[in-house]
Design an enzyme around this catalytic site. Structure first.
Site, mmCIF file in Angstrom:
data_model
loop_
_atom_site.group_PDB
_atom_site.id
_atom_site.type_symbol
_atom_site.label_atom_id
_atom_site.label_comp_id
_atom_site.label_asym_id
_atom_site.label_seq_id
_atom_site.Cartn_x
_atom_site.Cartn_y
_atom_site.Cartn_z
ATOM 1 N NE ARG A 115 37.301 -1.060 35.105
ATOM 2 C CZ ARG A 115 36.791 -2.200 34.591
ATOM 3 N NH1 ARG A 115 36.293 -3.125 35.385
ATOM 4 N NH2 ARG A 115 36.768 -2.384 33.286
ATOM 5 C CG ASP A 168 29.811 -2.893 32.707
ATOM 6 O OD1 ASP A 168 29.749 -3.685 31.753
ATOM 7 O OD2 ASP A 168 30.506 -3.090 33.716
ATOM 8 C CG ASN A 206 27.820 -5.899 28.827
ATOM 9 O OD1 ASN A 206 28.137 -5.848 30.019
ATOM 10 N ND2 ASN A 206 27.827 -7.027 28.147
ATOM 11 C CE LYS A 207 34.651 -6.001 29.388
ATOM 12 N NZ LYS A 207 35.735 -5.006 29.674
ATOM 13 C CD GLN A 252 37.001 -9.325 30.874
ATOM 14 O OE1 GLN A 252 37.348 -9.672 29.747
ATOM 15 N NE2 GLN A 252 37.109 -8.079 31.290
ATOM 16 N NE ARG A 304 35.239 -8.888 34.906
ATOM 17 C CZ ARG A 304 34.201 -9.707 35.119
ATOM 18 N NH1 ARG A 304 34.256 -10.678 36.024
ATOM 19 N NH2 ARG A 304 33.095 -9.551 34.437
HETATM 20 C C1 LIG Z 1 27.139 -9.003 35.850
HETATM 21 S S1 LIG Z 1 28.418 -8.215 35.161
HETATM 22 C C2 LIG Z 1 27.900 -7.252 33.786
HETATM 23 C C3 LIG Z 1 29.019 -6.469 33.255
HETATM 24 O O1 LIG Z 1 29.671 -5.815 34.304
HETATM 25 C C4 LIG Z 1 29.988 -7.346 32.465
HETATM 26 O O2 LIG Z 1 29.320 -7.856 31.354
HETATM 27 C C5 LIG Z 1 31.153 -6.515 32.027
HETATM 28 O O3 LIG Z 1 31.113 -5.875 31.002
HETATM 29 C C6 LIG Z 1 32.308 -6.459 32.937
HETATM 30 O O4 LIG Z 1 33.378 -5.723 32.420
HETATM 31 P P1 LIG Z 1 34.757 -5.746 33.210
HETATM 32 O O5 LIG Z 1 35.659 -4.849 32.414
HETATM 33 O O6 LIG Z 1 35.213 -7.154 33.231
HETATM 34 O O7 LIG Z 1 34.466 -5.193 34.584
#
Ligand SMILES: CSC[C@@H](O)[C@@H](O)C(=O)COP(=O)(O)O
Length: 320
Positions: free
Chosen positions: A82, A226, A236-237, A185, A44
């Site tokens: 995804r 992302d 982003n997350k 995470q 991820r």
């Molecule tokens: C360098 S990673 C940046 C993003 O990918 C990270 O902050 C994130 O939101 C990841 O989400 P995830 O659902 O864990 O893939």
């Protein structure tokens, strides 16, 4: 250490679902295994997903060399495993652009995607650390969200790479890792990576972030993305938007660190991005739920975006 790589004809990843309890290496031999690993978040983070997408197409090219229809289907499965991080489809498409030259050319392109992300991490760490020192002075207390370390980006990472660089330079005064509900995470992965690097830190529940900023315990927020849209909106997350609002209210910088491979000039603004909803089972098996994995932070809340090539303070399209 590379957290995703091509080793002896298969993709090797650290299984991120097992951390911090167990450091387990998974070998992925088929597109089905790769897609399952992406969807379960065994691999991820946007840059790592780009590499996974590229290597996934390299697997497909080997298995379906004589069946163009099956090959096209497999490429599509990888691209769409995804929906939100632009890197996944982008990495897959880059590798797929070499399909007419044969499996070896596809693998070589996938390795280039990997190598570019490794180089991007190094460039972002230096540029980001310079900027944070400018913004925060000699020693910074930072809050970060989700995981943006080597686990998310092959080697050192994006935002967490900057944290690591500041630590190396003796310019880090503290780190708060936001736990990142619901899959943790931050609490599991960022905390694990910071521990590996010997960086002292505290984990906070996501909802504490804005209050800790208001209480004066944070000098800047630093996190990844992302997808970054043409107008500078940052996807982003989930939880990122709340941290951006908290940072604005507290009057502290909100800095996004992401490679150029995460900038998507074809998407005009955050409202146009497909936001993955991971379903009720992940958070509350006993009730219906809404479970967006990402949110949109409007560009006007972002102080700066640090990439491997530049520092963006307005729209990425304007300075592309
Ligand atoms: C360098 S990673 C940046 C993003 O990918 C990270 O902050 C994130 O939101 C990841 O989400 P995830 O659902 O864990 O893939």
């Amino acid at each position: 250490m590379r957290t995703i790589d091509w080793v002896d004809g298969a993709i090797e990843i650290i299984d991120q679902t097992m951390l911090p309890g167990e450091l387990r290496i998974l070998r992925l031999h088929t597109v089905g295994e790769l897609v399952a690993a992406v969807q379960s978040l065994a691999v991820r983070g946007a840059p790592a997903l780009g590499v996974a997408g590229a290597f996934g197409v390299a697997l497909a090219a080997r298995v379906h060399a004589d069946d163009p229809q099956a090959l096209a289907l497999a490429v599509r499965r990888v691209e769409t495993a995804r929906p939100t991080a632009v890197n996944l489809a982008r990495g897959a498409q880059r590798a797929a652009s070499q399909l007419n030259r044969g499996p070896q050319a596809v693998l070589e392109e996938a390795c280039r995607v990997r190598d570019e992300e490794i180089a991007a991490s190094a460039a972002m760490a230096t540029r980001g650390a310079d900027l944070l020192t400018q913004l925060c002075g000699a020693r910074a207390r930072l809050l970060t969200h989700c995981n943006t370390g080597g686990l998310a980006a092959v080697t050192v990472g994006t935002a967490l790479g900057v944290v690591h660089e500041l630590h190396q330079r003796g310019r880090l005064a503290g780190v708060i890792a936001s736990e990142t509900r619901p899959l943790l995470q931050g609490a599991r992965l960022t905390s694990w990576e910071l521990t590996q690097w010997g960086i002292e830190h505290r984990v906070a529940v996501d909802s504490a972030g804005p209050f800790l900023m208001a209480r004066g315990e944070v000098d800047a927020v630093i996190l990844g993305a992302d997808r970054i849209c043409a107008n500078g909106d940052v996807i982003n997350k989930i939880g990122t938007y709340a941290h951006a609002l908290g940072a604005r209210r507290a009057g502290i910088p909100f800095v996004v660190v992401a490679p150029e491979s995460t900038i998507d000039l074809d998407t005009p603004h955050g409202g146009a991005v497909p936001i993955e909803d991971r379903g009720a089972a992940e958070i509350t098996p006993w009730a219906d739920a809404v479970n967006p994995a990402f949110d949109v932070t409007p560009h006007d809340l972002v102080t700066a975006i640090v990439t491997d090539r530049r520092v963006i303070t307005g729209s990425p399209a304007a300075t592309a």
